[in-house]
Design a protein around this motif. Sequence first.
Motif, short mmCIF file in Angstrom:
data_model
loop_
_atom_site.label_atom_id
_atom_site.label_comp_id
_atom_site.label_asym_id
_atom_site.label_seq_id
_atom_site.Cartn_x
_atom_site.Cartn_y
_atom_site.Cartn_z
N ARG A 127 0.78 -1.20 0.20
CA ARG A 127 -0.17 -0.24 0.03
C ARG A 127 0.85 1.31 0.03
O ARG A 127 0.41 2.45 0.29
CB ARG A 127 -1.02 -0.24 1.15
CG ARG A 127 -2.14 -1.05 1.21
CD ARG A 127 -2.84 -1.17 2.29
NE ARG A 127 -2.60 -1.22 3.48
CZ ARG A 127 -2.21 -2.46 4.01
NH1 ARG A 127 -2.82 -3.56 3.32
NH2 ARG A 127 -1.85 -2.71 5.37
N GLN A 128 2.16 1.06 0.27
CA GLN A 128 3.01 2.27 -0.04
C GLN A 128 3.69 2.51 -1.29
O GLN A 128 4.51 3.49 -1.54
CB GLN A 128 4.16 2.17 1.04
CG GLN A 128 3.93 1.95 2.29
CD GLN A 128 3.15 2.68 2.93
OE1 GLN A 128 3.07 4.09 2.83
NE2 GLN A 128 2.00 2.52 3.76
N ASP A 129 3.18 1.68 -2.26
CA ASP A 129 3.61 1.76 -3.79
C ASP A 129 3.29 3.05 -4.21
O ASP A 129 1.92 3.70 -4.39
CB ASP A 129 3.02 0.77 -4.63
CG ASP A 129 3.48 0.77 -5.88
OD1 ASP A 129 3.78 1.80 -6.46
OD2 ASP A 129 3.38 -0.26 -6.40
N PRO A 130 4.17 3.97 -4.34
CA PRO A 130 4.00 5.60 -5.25
C PRO A 130 2.98 5.40 -6.18
O PRO A 130 2.09 6.28 -6.28
CB PRO A 130 5.45 6.21 -5.51
CG PRO A 130 6.41 5.31 -4.67
CD PRO A 130 5.66 3.93 -4.50
N THR A 133 -0.39 4.99 -4.63
CA THR A 133 -0.77 6.07 -3.95
C THR A 133 -1.39 7.20 -4.92
O THR A 133 -2.53 7.75 -4.61
CB THR A 133 0.24 6.59 -3.10
OG1 THR A 133 0.64 5.43 -2.11
CG2 THR A 133 0.02 7.73 -2.12
N GLN A 134 -0.72 7.42 -5.75
CA GLN A 134 -0.88 8.61 -6.76
C GLN A 134 -2.41 8.17 -7.35
O GLN A 134 -3.34 9.18 -7.42
CB GLN A 134 0.19 8.56 -8.01
CG GLN A 134 -0.29 9.66 -9.03
CD GLN A 134 0.82 9.61 -10.13
OE1 GLN A 134 1.40 9.03 -10.32
NE2 GLN A 134 0.72 10.78 -10.87
N VAL A 136 -4.76 6.40 -6.19
CA VAL A 136 -5.80 6.35 -5.16
C VAL A 136 -6.17 7.97 -4.72
O VAL A 136 -7.46 8.09 -4.54
CB VAL A 136 -5.43 5.49 -3.88
CG1 VAL A 136 -6.21 5.79 -2.84
CG2 VAL A 136 -5.10 4.00 -4.00
N ASP A 137 -5.23 8.76 -4.79
CA ASP A 137 -5.37 10.04 -4.46
C ASP A 137 -6.22 10.54 -5.76
O ASP A 137 -7.17 11.54 -5.38
CB ASP A 137 -4.12 10.83 -4.36
CG ASP A 137 -3.49 10.28 -3.01
OD1 ASP A 137 -3.81 9.83 -2.28
OD2 ASP A 137 -2.18 10.83 -2.99
N GLU A 215 -9.66 6.84 4.19
CA GLU A 215 -8.73 6.51 5.11
C GLU A 215 -9.13 5.61 6.23
O GLU A 215 -8.51 4.73 6.60
CB GLU A 215 -8.42 7.74 5.78
CG GLU A 215 -7.54 8.92 5.18
CD GLU A 215 -6.44 8.52 4.75
OE1 GLU A 215 -5.46 7.79 5.46
OE2 GLU A 215 -5.78 8.50 3.70
N LYS A 218 -8.46 2.04 4.73
CA LYS A 218 -6.98 1.79 4.76
C LYS A 218 -6.72 1.62 6.15
O LYS A 218 -6.04 0.48 6.29
CB LYS A 218 -6.13 3.07 4.23
CG LYS A 218 -6.26 3.48 2.75
CD LYS A 218 -5.42 4.93 2.64
CE LYS A 218 -6.04 5.53 1.14
NZ LYS A 218 -5.25 6.69 1.02
#
Length: 222
Positions: A127-130, A133-134, A136-137, A215, A218
């Motif tokens: 879940r820390q994969d940049p 994350t991009q 998802v945001d 959030e 997560k």
Amino acid sequence: MTVDIVATTSSSKPPRTVRLRADATRNRERIVAAAREAIVEFGPDVPLDEVARRAGVGNATLYRHFTDRAELIRQVTLSVMATTAERAEDALAQEPDAFSALRRFVFEAAEERIGAMCPMLSDAFDRQDPAVTQQVDRLERSVIAIMDRAQSAGLLRTDIAVGDLMVALTQLTRPLPGTGCVGFDRFVHRHLQLFLDGLRAPAGSVLVGTAATLEDLKAGNK
């Protein structure tokens, strides 16, 4: 002069490597699309042989593009999120009615098999994969914008948040793993319509608990 003409004609032909690269791109896209359908139908543990069969490629071709199952699932998740976010942005920009934009997004997200995002929430997924994350945001921003517009217009109940919407979409667009439901889409569309009716304001009931954000989702998977 004759030499120049021949040289120009010869150089205008696309190199063979370009054709090979295009074939490889198409194979990769077919594999991702087939994996998306297979994961939604059978879950992330679907045999990769089945993915290759659905994509119409050999196992060697699949492994040339994706070294292991985790990388394939990652690419499926990124593809689904990127396309779903784009659909949300288009709905917001093109639909004059706030609730129509929400309805369009919900049904188009179902077509994109949003249930394929489920592996992202599994323990095995980074879940820390940049890149994740991009996406998802981006998806969260676009869906929040749709919901804010509908709530501001008084058309969407105010006791829900983006997490509520995404949980429902994920669950309603994914058949039970291993069932291989035939004609499942017709149930999806019926249930999504029921769900949308329940989102309309004024609300017909009081929801238990508080609105769910991404959030919250997560945090629940840590």
